[in-house]
Design an enzyme around this catalytic site. Sequence first.
Site, mmCIF file in Angstrom:
data_model
loop_
_atom_site.group_PDB
_atom_site.id
_atom_site.type_symbol
_atom_site.label_atom_id
_atom_site.label_comp_id
_atom_site.label_asym_id
_atom_site.label_seq_id
_atom_site.Cartn_x
_atom_site.Cartn_y
_atom_site.Cartn_z
ATOM 1 N N CYS A 1 0.570 -0.993 0.335
ATOM 2 C CA CYS A 1 -0.134 0.212 0.383
ATOM 3 C C CYS A 1 0.779 1.217 -0.122
ATOM 4 C CB CYS A 1 -0.765 0.521 1.188
ATOM 5 S SG CYS A 1 -1.728 -1.010 1.170
ATOM 6 N N ARG B 1 2.898 0.069 -5.314
ATOM 7 C CA ARG B 1 3.195 -0.444 -3.798
ATOM 8 C C ARG B 1 1.459 -1.060 -3.548
ATOM 9 N NH1 ARG B 1 6.606 1.184 -0.342
ATOM 10 N NH2 ARG B 1 5.547 0.732 1.361
ATOM 11 N N TRP C 1 -3.191 -2.700 -1.388
ATOM 12 C CA TRP C 1 -2.731 -4.034 -1.968
ATOM 13 C C TRP C 1 -3.284 -4.989 -0.848
ATOM 14 C CZ3 TRP C 1 -0.140 -8.056 0.259
ATOM 15 C CH2 TRP C 1 0.226 -9.458 0.114
ATOM 16 N N ASN D 1 -0.531 1.985 5.500
ATOM 17 C CA ASN D 1 -0.476 1.111 5.276
ATOM 18 C C ASN D 1 0.242 0.285 6.124
ATOM 19 O OD1 ASN D 1 1.607 -0.969 3.324
ATOM 20 N ND2 ASN D 1 3.034 0.889 3.365
ATOM 21 N N GLY D 2 0.687 -1.033 6.118
ATOM 22 C CA GLY D 2 0.612 -2.305 7.473
ATOM 23 C C GLY D 2 -0.840 -2.775 7.647
ATOM 24 N N GLU E 1 15.619 -18.108 -11.116
ATOM 25 C CA GLU E 1 15.348 -16.231 -11.187
ATOM 26 C C GLU E 1 14.172 -16.639 -12.488
ATOM 27 O OE1 GLU E 1 14.460 -14.262 -9.209
ATOM 28 O OE2 GLU E 1 14.738 -12.176 -11.361
ATOM 29 N N LYS F 1 9.820 -15.349 -12.684
ATOM 30 C CA LYS F 1 9.959 -14.213 -13.688
ATOM 31 C C LYS F 1 8.576 -14.643 -14.529
ATOM 32 C CE LYS F 1 11.217 -11.494 -12.295
ATOM 33 N NZ LYS F 1 12.318 -11.441 -11.378
ATOM 34 N N GLU G 1 5.170 -15.083 -12.318
ATOM 35 C CA GLU G 1 5.226 -13.619 -11.896
ATOM 36 C C GLU G 1 4.804 -12.500 -12.922
ATOM 37 O OE1 GLU G 1 6.760 -11.125 -9.135
ATOM 38 O OE2 GLU G 1 8.636 -11.453 -10.544
ATOM 39 N N HIS H 1 14.212 -38.147 -10.768
ATOM 40 C CA HIS H 1 13.984 -38.315 -9.533
ATOM 41 C C HIS H 1 11.739 -37.835 -10.056
ATOM 42 C CE1 HIS H 1 17.785 -39.947 -8.295
ATOM 43 N NE2 HIS H 1 17.662 -38.700 -8.967
ATOM 44 N N LYS I 1 4.967 -4.754 -5.717
ATOM 45 C CA LYS I 1 6.345 -4.897 -6.278
ATOM 46 C C LYS I 1 7.031 -4.410 -4.669
ATOM 47 C CE LYS I 1 10.218 -3.545 -7.384
ATOM 48 N NZ LYS I 1 11.101 -4.405 -8.249
HETATM 49 O O1 M6R Z 1 12.526 -5.560 -2.236
HETATM 50 P P1 M6R Z 1 13.211 -7.416 -1.590
HETATM 51 O O2 M6R Z 1 14.249 -7.011 -3.227
HETATM 52 O O3 M6R Z 1 13.045 -7.470 -0.419
HETATM 53 O O4 M6R Z 1 12.030 -7.696 -2.213
HETATM 54 C C1 M6R Z 1 11.406 -8.922 -1.905
HETATM 55 C C2 M6R Z 1 11.199 -9.560 -3.545
HETATM 56 O O5 M6R Z 1 9.218 -9.360 -2.580
HETATM 57 C C3 M6R Z 1 11.265 -9.781 -5.203
HETATM 58 O O6 M6R Z 1 12.015 -9.705 -4.887
HETATM 59 C C4 M6R Z 1 9.727 -10.158 -5.736
HETATM 60 O O7 M6R Z 1 9.886 -12.134 -5.758
HETATM 61 C C5 M6R Z 1 9.985 -9.773 -6.692
HETATM 62 N N1 M6R Z 1 8.802 -9.469 -7.340
HETATM 63 C C6 M6R Z 1 10.829 -11.089 -7.935
HETATM 64 O O8 M6R Z 1 10.625 -10.175 -9.468
#
Ligand code: M6R
Length: 613
Positions: free
Chosen positions: A2, A27, A75, A100-101, A485, A489, A492, A508, A608
């Site tokens: 948020c 956010r 969010w 926020n929180g 990774e 990507k 998401e 396995h 984010k």
């Molecule tokens: O800000 P941070 O690096 O601590 O965030 C960690 C994850 O939330 C962040 O890497 C998330 O997985 C991304 N959306 C990946 O692309």
Amino acid sequence: MCGIVGGICQNNITPILIDGLKRLEYRGYDSAGLVVLTSDNVLQRTRATGRVANLENILNLQEINGTTGIAHTRWATHGEPSTKNAHPHICNNNIGVVHNGIIENFLQLKSQQQAQGYRFSSDTDTEVIAHSIHQALKECNTLLEAVQKAITDFQGAYSVGVISPTYPKHIVVARSGSPLVIGLSDKGNFIASDQLALINITKQFIFLKEGDTADITEDSVDIFDKNGVKVEREVKTSKLQNGQIAKGNYAHYMQKEIFEQPQAISNTLESRVTKDKVLVSAFGHKAKDLFSKVKHVQIIACGTSYNAGLVAKYWIEDIAKIPTHVEVASEYRYRNPVILDDTLFVSISQSGETADTLEALRAVKKRNKNIQSLVICNSAESSLIRESKLSFLTYAGPEIGVASTKAFTTQLVSLALLCVALGKCHKQVSKQQEKAIVDGLNHLPGLVAKTLNQENQIIALAKTFEDKYNALFLGRGSMHAIAMEGALKLKEISYIHAEAYPAGELKHGPIALIDKNTPVIAIAPNNELLDKLKSNLQEVKSRGSQMIVFEDEASKVVPMQGMSVIPVTNNLGRITAPIIFTIPLQLLSYHVALIKGNDVDHPRNLAKSVTVE
Ligand code: M6R
């Protein structure tokens, strides 16, 4: 999670709130709203589901004017994304709140407040904040006092902004566990979850500390610490440029950030290496002494940052010969890990505000007051930087796209420097080896730029994913982490279910998943595991799947029917190779998501910065 923005100024605050919300959409973006004190001194609120643009459209038809206001982009945590759950929340037309929180004890507070006669109009935890302040105001002489009294009841994490027609020239804020900055200018004073929201208006910021509250007017800011004692907090000048957060000629932030990687990597290296040396002092003047005593490394992080940590484990154990463990912060913070003496606790985070990572650091510090902590982070003013003994900035520049790209590669570069620094302090790295690694790192920006030029080839491959629902990524050694990774990507932003496996593990169990509709993406560097990987590729191919192999030219993978072999580099070392192989995977997921018609910068259900549990 948020985003909050607010302010008191000489002119209409609404355009500033809308601009700030747009900059905070990273956010969260499932609803947005604002409340403004009008010239008749009433709280006027507008809320909308979805993106900030929807709120803006309503405001274009139905203007709201006033010089004091607060706004929020959400969010969802408690209560579905809907107008009634969108912030600001208002109590009895007298208290407007953005939050926020998470208020963890909100159910308990809610039943107490219901018994006192308060009516609830949302399913959120935030509404109890508005009612608590309203109740406290009955016994207090100022809005600040009421907020300070109310927050003593809250458990959890919050940053809040509060306005009231009873105190029309004030915004009161409180911060505990979620970030909040105050922006100062001669046209008024402002608040936000992140300086990015206000960078168009001011460069002067105060970063509130844990437990701080503040009473803000157009020309004054009074700050109080967690004990209610008036304090002075340093005013910092932000180095952020407004242009840094514009998309420029790119279609998406993610695309811009992928293509910024050569420059971002140069920035990470600048002043940290010479042509043949890593400067240990880049980790802080105490680093040499501290690193020499380190016997174990514990890395914690989330998401992409966790994947960077996995790569670092290979490097640190291989090169510096120091035992290294990596764990996701959301698990680590809740168990009772054995923390060995002389452990270096390394957290990795783009934002520096990820709640799980921050809480894991706090938990470790509570258990072991002498723990040596280092954060690898992209955000200079973040909580993780403030709360760690040593910090190392990645200098990727602002990353707005929800899918992390340049943050990851610059984290890898930073971790490579850490690995060499540790190895040097432990006399495990010869001058020759150090020179070879630094040489490789210094060549990285050029190599990344060259790999980015292969975009057209990758667009052609991405087209074959249009009708796919599953994908498998394979790699061995540190490339398994790069495969993870790549899978993250793809998941998401394209919503394709993707898994990553160490190629030797396939037989396995996971090999059962392979059929002609499940593309397999493999990473084939030219290293000691290449022959084993080639055998694994044969095993996959004979099950009829479509395959894409990103290889080192020297690997010479022989293409088979249904297999595309794309050389992305030539004879790279173990440090530079994982960084280079990341690039085609980023481009692939970006273009698959475009082909699927997805909103690349705002993937569904994500935000984010995950500043809640
Ligand atoms: O800000 P941070 O690096 O601590 O965030 C960690 C994850 O939330 C962040 O890497 C998330 O997985 C991304 N959306 C990946 O692309």
